[in-house]
Motif scaffolding. Structure first.
Motif, PDB file in Angstrom:
ATOM      1  N   HIS A  85      63.243  53.176  72.688  1.00  0.00           N
ATOM      2  CA  HIS A  85      62.623  54.015  71.670  1.00  0.00           C
ATOM      3  C   HIS A  85      63.543  54.842  70.631  1.00  0.00           C
ATOM      4  N   LEU A  89      63.577  55.829  64.181  1.00  0.00           N
ATOM      5  CA  LEU A  89      62.529  56.912  64.288  1.00  0.00           C
ATOM      6  C   LEU A  89      62.349  57.540  62.725  1.00  0.00           C
ATOM      7  N   ASP A  91      60.581  60.633  62.703  1.00  0.00           N
ATOM      8  CA  ASP A  91      60.730  61.900  62.958  1.00  0.00           C
ATOM      9  C   ASP A  91      62.527  62.145  63.481  1.00  0.00           C
ATOM     10  N   HIS A  95      65.077  61.939  66.790  1.00  0.00           N
ATOM     11  CA  HIS A  95      66.297  61.225  66.740  1.00  0.00           C
ATOM     12  C   HIS A  95      67.333  62.126  67.489  1.00  0.00           C
ATOM     13  N   ASN A 122      62.673  48.763  69.682  1.00  0.00           N
ATOM     14  CA  ASN A 122      61.650  49.680  69.480  1.00  0.00           C
ATOM     15  C   ASN A 122      60.557  49.232  69.547  1.00  0.00           C
ATOM     16  N   LEU A 124      57.418  51.560  69.613  1.00  0.00           N
ATOM     17  CA  LEU A 124      56.557  52.656  69.232  1.00  0.00           C
ATOM     18  C   LEU A 124      55.782  52.268  68.150  1.00  0.00           C
ATOM     19  N   CYS A 127      53.476  53.399  62.771  1.00  0.00           N
ATOM     20  CA  CYS A 127      53.397  54.783  62.117  1.00  0.00           C
ATOM     21  C   CYS A 127      54.504  55.785  62.346  1.00  0.00           C
ATOM     22  N   GLU A 128      55.394  55.595  63.444  1.00  0.00           N
ATOM     23  CA  GLU A 128      56.379  56.436  64.078  1.00  0.00           C
ATOM     24  C   GLU A 128      57.666  55.741  63.565  1.00  0.00           C
ATOM     25  N   LEU A 129      57.821  54.569  63.279  1.00  0.00           N
ATOM     26  CA  LEU A 129      58.995  53.745  62.652  1.00  0.00           C
ATOM     27  C   LEU A 129      59.161  53.479  61.357  1.00  0.00           C
TER      28      LEU A 129
END
Length: 351
Positions: A85, A89, A91, A95, A122, A124, A127-129
């Motif tokens: 992960h 990112l 966020d 990171h 990754n 995840l 929506c997080e990437l």
């Protein structure tokens, strides 16, 4: 072709099921393995048992203990994995936190005596990437540059998971390796993850994708024609079970929080040649492309994930080590492989 047999430490039984790392290493040595991919879970488990729990200092002490355990058994530590992960990112504070954790992993790698850290693609939620591959490449180039600054340098091996959010094909992982363009950033080719994406579909009644045979033929032709062998740091050879019923809601392996291929992977991988247990992927065809087409020589790891690993039976580590060794013997015959004799203290993932 000269290769060395390895196995992932967790593939010999989960520590949460009571399977200790010393016992698993004993079984690896007994059945002829030359190295292990150390799953961080096993290191963390040993550290957690020390006074104060799994602090950084205790993890470093655990790493030194594991190195001694492996040396006593003639086992090399191929890599520390998985540093998961990481790339892409959204966020960026998270990171930065991950970069701080990577600095600890550098210290752990040195304590273990390995020069390689594995990064899986990754998975995840989307929506997080970021969907901008340039960000992922910049992130991975950053870790490669950090690794080059270490003494000795740390290498990274990148692997496309068949349920990866942005990278789920070997072709995509190869594009990433080329774009990162650092000497210490290479590729892991995994027969399960290759076939699991282009050949298998656990949600289908057939267990297969449309035009699966043609997809494999064309993909393997591209693999042989395009990949630079020097950038393949090691190989994982594993098969998987064809499910009797599709993995959809109501199936015993269904997990709404996971992609179906991930749930299938966690429960149903099998060793090479275990058709009697339901193995059905075209692993032999993929392995021929890797070993005979590319001419790969180096570490070959049996990275099994299967529900059997979580059983508490004391026999689990021996059973899995024995089955993996039998798979290696069959693979060696089928691919005309010969095994190199390793130097345990020298753990570079290339020969």
């Amino acid at each position: 072709m000269s290769c060395r047999l390895a196995i992932t430490s967790m593939s010999l039984g989960r520590c949460c099921a009571g399977h200790s790392l010393p016992r698993k290493l004993d079984m690896a040595a007994r059945y002829g393995y030359r190295g292990i991919e150390l799953f961080h879970e096993d290191l963390f488990d040993i550290a957690q048992q020390l006074p104060g729990g799994a602090t950084t200092d205790n993890q470093l002490e655990a790493a030194q203990t594991i190195r001694r355990l492996c040396l006593d058994r003639g086992l090399a530590i191929v890599c520390l994995q998985p540093f998961a992960h990481f790339e892409g990112l959204l966020d960026r504070q998270v990171h930065l936190e991950r970069l701080g954790q990577l600095s600890v992993w550098f210290r752990l790698a040195r304590a273990l005596g390995t020069d390689t850290v594995q990064i899986p693609s990754n998975f995840l939620p989307s929506c997080e990437l970021s969907d901008d591959v340039r960000l992922a490449i910049a992130d991975l180039r950053k870790v490669a540059d950090m690794g080059l600054q270490q003494q000795p340098p740390i290498r990274f091996v990148y692997e496309a998971l068949c349920w990866g959010t942005r990278c789920d094909l070997w072709e995509q992982s190869w594009d990433v390796v080329q774009a990162v363009d650092r000497p210490n950033f290479g590729l892991c080719l995994d027969t399960f993850n290759i076939a699991g994406r282009i050949y298998a579909d656990p949600t289908s009644p057939t267990g297969r994708t449309a035009d699966c045979d043609q997809a494999v033929r064309e993909s393997m032709a591209r693999l042989v024609a395009t990949i630079d062998l020097d950038k393949v740091f090691y190989v994982q050879v594993v098969d998987a079970e064809r499910l009797v019923e599709p993995l959809v809601p109501g199936h015993k392996f269904w997990d709404a929080s996971q992609p179906a291929r991930m749930s299938w992977s966690r429960n149903c991988r099998l060793f090479y040649g275990e058709e009697d247990r339901g193995a059905y992927l075209p692993v032999a065809e993929i392995a021929k492309a890797i070993f005979q087409g590319l001419g790969f020589e180096g570490w070959v790891s049996m990275e099994l994930f299967n529900r059997r690993m979580s059983d508490t039976d004391e026999v689990v580590p021996q059973e899995l080590a024995s089955r993996g060794a039998a798979a290696w013997a069959k693979l060696s015959r089928d691919m005309n492989l010969r095994e190199a004799v390793p130097a345990p203290e020298r753990v570079s993932a290339s020969l």
